[in-house]
Design a protein around this motif. Structure first.
Motif, PDB file in Angstrom:
ATOM      1  N   THR A  89       0.846  -1.186   0.000  1.00 35.86           N
ATOM      2  CA  THR A  89       0.000   0.000   0.000  1.00 35.86           C
ATOM      3  C   THR A  89       0.883   1.239   0.000  1.00 35.86           C
ATOM      4  OG1 THR A  89      -1.689  -1.177   1.236  1.00 35.86           O
ATOM      5  CG2 THR A  89      -1.773   1.216   1.310  1.00 35.86           C
ATOM      6  N   VAL A  90       0.564   2.184  -0.868  1.00 34.41           N
ATOM      7  CA  VAL A  90       1.321   3.431  -0.954  1.00 34.41           C
ATOM      8  C   VAL A  90       0.448   4.565  -0.448  1.00 34.41           C
ATOM      9  CG1 VAL A  90       2.477   5.078  -2.475  1.00 34.41           C
ATOM     10  CG2 VAL A  90       2.669   2.629  -2.924  1.00 34.41           C
ATOM     11  N   THR A  91       0.944   5.261   0.551  1.00 30.45           N
ATOM     12  CA  THR A  91       0.247   6.414   1.118  1.00 30.45           C
ATOM     13  C   THR A  91       1.071   7.654   0.839  1.00 30.45           C
ATOM     14  OG1 THR A  91      -0.819   5.135   2.849  1.00 30.45           O
ATOM     15  CG2 THR A  91      -0.559   7.487   3.254  1.00 30.45           C
ATOM     16  N   VAL A  92       0.395   8.700   0.383  1.00 28.86           N
ATOM     17  CA  VAL A  92       1.026   9.993   0.165  1.00 28.86           C
ATOM     18  C   VAL A  92       0.493  10.938   1.225  1.00 28.86           C
ATOM     19  CG1 VAL A  92       1.342  11.920  -1.440  1.00 28.86           C
ATOM     20  CG2 VAL A  92       1.182   9.574  -2.324  1.00 28.86           C
ATOM     21  N   ALA A  93       1.381  11.533   1.995  1.00 32.15           N
ATOM     22  CA  ALA A  93       0.993  12.515   3.011  1.00 32.15           C
ATOM     23  C   ALA A  93       1.437  13.890   2.527  1.00 32.15           C
ATOM     24  CB  ALA A  93       1.646  12.187   4.347  1.00 32.15           C
ATOM     25  N   ALA A  94       0.480  14.752   2.249  1.00 38.49           N
ATOM     26  CA  ALA A  94       0.756  16.112   1.792  1.00 38.49           C
ATOM     27  C   ALA A  94       0.697  17.049   2.988  1.00 38.49           C
ATOM     28  CB  ALA A  94      -0.259  16.524   0.731  1.00 38.49           C
ATOM     29  N   ILE A  95       1.820  17.696   3.262  1.00 44.00           N
ATOM     30  CA  ILE A  95       1.917  18.542   4.457  1.00 44.00           C
ATOM     31  C   ILE A  95       2.444  19.912   4.048  1.00 44.00           C
ATOM     32  CG2 ILE A  95       3.016  18.817   6.706  1.00 44.00           C
ATOM     33  CD1 ILE A  95       3.339  15.736   6.711  1.00 44.00           C
ATOM     34  N   ARG A  96       1.693  20.932   4.383  1.00 44.06           N
ATOM     35  CA  ARG A  96       2.136  22.296   4.165  1.00 44.06           C
ATOM     36  C   ARG A  96       2.994  22.729   5.344  1.00 44.06           C
ATOM     37  NH1 ARG A  96      -3.083  25.029   2.975  1.00 44.06           N
ATOM     38  NH2 ARG A  96      -3.091  24.809   5.210  1.00 44.06           N
ATOM     39  N   GLU A  97       3.941  23.594   5.099  1.00 45.60           N
ATOM     40  CA  GLU A  97       4.839  24.053   6.160  1.00 45.60           C
ATOM     41  C   GLU A  97       4.079  24.509   7.403  1.00 45.60           C
ATOM     42  OE1 GLU A  97       8.390  27.326   6.722  1.00 45.60           O
ATOM     43  OE2 GLU A  97       7.448  27.048   4.780  1.00 45.60           O
ATOM     44  N   GLY A  98       3.040  25.274   7.254  1.00 45.94           N
ATOM     45  CA  GLY A  98       2.252  25.746   8.397  1.00 45.94           C
ATOM     46  C   GLY A  98       1.562  24.613   9.130  1.00 45.94           C
ATOM     47  N   ASP A  99       1.116  23.587   8.381  1.00 43.23           N
ATOM     48  CA  ASP A  99       0.468  22.428   9.003  1.00 43.23           C
ATOM     49  C   ASP A  99       1.448  21.642   9.851  1.00 43.23           C
ATOM     50  OD1 ASP A  99      -1.866  23.077   7.679  1.00 43.23           O
ATOM     51  OD2 ASP A  99      -1.530  21.636   6.063  1.00 43.23           O
ATOM     52  N   GLY A 100       2.669  21.507   9.352  1.00 39.46           N
ATOM     53  CA  GLY A 100       3.690  20.764  10.079  1.00 39.46           C
ATOM     54  C   GLY A 100       4.075  21.431  11.384  1.00 39.46           C
ATOM     55  N   ALA A 101       3.880  22.742  11.462  1.00 38.01           N
ATOM     56  CA  ALA A 101       4.213  23.465  12.686  1.00 38.01           C
ATOM     57  C   ALA A 101       3.105  23.348  13.734  1.00 38.01           C
ATOM     58  CB  ALA A 101       4.475  24.939  12.368  1.00 38.01           C
ATOM     59  N   TRP A 102       1.927  22.891  13.315  1.00 34.85           N
ATOM     60  CA  TRP A 102       0.793  22.735  14.227  1.00 34.85           C
ATOM     61  C   TRP A 102       0.905  21.370  14.888  1.00 34.85           C
ATOM     62  CZ3 TRP A 102      -2.832  25.983  15.963  1.00 34.85           C
ATOM     63  CH2 TRP A 102      -3.954  25.455  16.576  1.00 34.85           C
ATOM     64  N   HIS A 103       1.371  21.312  16.095  1.00 39.53           N
ATOM     65  CA  HIS A 103       1.597  20.072  16.837  1.00 39.53           C
ATOM     66  C   HIS A 103       2.488  19.099  16.034  1.00 39.53           C
ATOM     67  CE1 HIS A 103      -1.056  20.894  20.211  1.00 39.53           C
ATOM     68  NE2 HIS A 103      -1.834  21.487  19.341  1.00 39.53           N
ATOM     69  N   PRO A 104       3.719  19.482  15.779  1.00 33.70           N
ATOM     70  CA  PRO A 104       4.597  18.652  14.945  1.00 33.70           C
ATOM     71  C   PRO A 104       4.829  17.251  15.518  1.00 33.70           C
ATOM     72  CG  PRO A 104       5.848  20.413  16.009  1.00 33.70           C
ATOM     73  CD  PRO A 104       4.399  20.679  16.270  1.00 33.70           C
ATOM     74  N   GLU A 105       4.816  17.107  16.840  1.00 36.69           N
ATOM     75  CA  GLU A 105       5.020  15.780  17.429  1.00 36.69           C
ATOM     76  C   GLU A 105       3.920  14.821  17.004  1.00 36.69           C
ATOM     77  OE1 GLU A 105       4.315  18.499  19.565  1.00 36.69           O
ATOM     78  OE2 GLU A 105       6.376  19.165  19.495  1.00 36.69           O
ATOM     79  N   MET A 106       2.689  15.323  16.961  1.00 35.56           N
ATOM     80  CA  MET A 106       1.562  14.468  16.567  1.00 35.56           C
ATOM     81  C   MET A 106       1.659  14.094  15.088  1.00 35.56           C
ATOM     82  SD  MET A 106      -1.585  16.207  18.636  1.00 35.56           S
ATOM     83  CE  MET A 106      -2.684  14.796  18.571  1.00 35.56           C
ATOM     84  N   VAL A 107       2.012  15.061  14.242  1.00 30.98           N
ATOM     85  CA  VAL A 107       2.131  14.802  12.805  1.00 30.98           C
ATOM     86  C   VAL A 107       3.242  13.786  12.556  1.00 30.98           C
ATOM     87  CG1 VAL A 107       2.706  15.830  10.559  1.00 30.98           C
ATOM     88  CG2 VAL A 107       1.201  17.059  12.150  1.00 30.98           C
ATOM     89  N   LEU A 108       4.399  13.983  13.186  1.00 32.08           N
ATOM     90  CA  LEU A 108       5.520  13.059  13.010  1.00 32.08           C
ATOM     91  C   LEU A 108       5.193  11.673  13.541  1.00 32.08           C
ATOM     92  CD1 LEU A 108       8.407  15.491  13.864  1.00 32.08           C
ATOM     93  CD2 LEU A 108       8.049  14.354  11.664  1.00 32.08           C
ATOM     94  N   SER A 109       4.474  11.604  14.641  1.00 30.66           N
ATOM     95  CA  SER A 109       4.081  10.312  15.191  1.00 30.66           C
ATOM     96  C   SER A 109       3.190   9.555  14.208  1.00 30.66           C
ATOM     97  CB  SER A 109       3.357  10.527  16.515  1.00 30.66           C
ATOM     98  OG  SER A 109       2.881   9.314  17.010  1.00 30.66           O
ATOM     99  N   HIS A 110       2.237  10.254  13.590  1.00 30.10           N
ATOM    100  CA  HIS A 110       1.363   9.621  12.592  1.00 30.10           C
ATOM    101  C   HIS A 110       2.164   9.157  11.384  1.00 30.10           C
ATOM    102  CE1 HIS A 110      -2.302  10.483  14.718  1.00 30.10           C
ATOM    103  NE2 HIS A 110      -2.146  11.791  14.643  1.00 30.10           N
TER     104      HIS A 110
END
Length: 156
Positions: free
Chosen positions: A18-39
């Motif tokens: 399975t191939v998943t593409v995660a599209a992340i904008r710079e501002g989105d990545g700054a919003w709780h980055p620990e949670m985004v990185l964990s996912h």
């Protein structure tokens, strides 16, 4: 002369995970980055992951790649700069495909203005199974599916 078709299981084994593409904008990545990185780390542990990071600042790019490398030490995290140029995008998509096939986690870094187009074209080229985006929630941030490939009905 008789030709035999391989068993159904053989065809399934030949398909890429399975191939998943995660599209992340710079501002989105700054919003709780620990949670985004964990996912992202959770997804990378279970399936092939491509991260498309829309950013205009070089420091944010380096931070995301460094954080992914720290969370996924057994994966090769490779940053690839991509602009939305039709002649070059096919070559860039093929490079990303090679990295995924080798078990790596490519991070495509593109300007914010081109992020949606680059995500769509590379996801289409890869025949990705789903595309995720960051959703801000009251509890923080999570990755939500914004697109998925419909499966063809089986011929049984």
């Amino acid at each position: 002369m008789v030709f035999r078709e391989p068993e159904t299981g053989w065809w399934e084994a030949q398909a890429r995970a399975t191939v998943t593409v995660a599209a992340i904008r710079e501002g989105d990545g700054a919003w709780h980055p620990e949670m985004v990185l964990s996912h992202l780390a959770e997804i990378a542990g279970a399936e092939a992951l491509l991260v498309v990071f829309g950013s205009n600042a070089r420091s944010a790019q380096h931070a995301l790649v460094a954080d992914l490398r720290a969370r996924l030490p057994r994966h090769e995290i490779v940053a690839i700069g991509v602009r939305h140029r039709h002649g070059d995008l096919l070559r860039d998509a093929a490079t990303v495909e090679g990295l995924l096939d080798a078990g790596g986690v490519p991070v495509v870094i593109t300007p914010v203005s081109a992020m949606h187009d680059v995500t769509a074209e590379i996801a289409s080229y890869l025949r990705a199974d789903r595309v995720l985006r960051v959703l801000r929630t009251l509890a923080g941030a999570e990755l939500r599916q914004v697109w998925s490939r419909s499966r063809a009905p089986s011929l049984s």
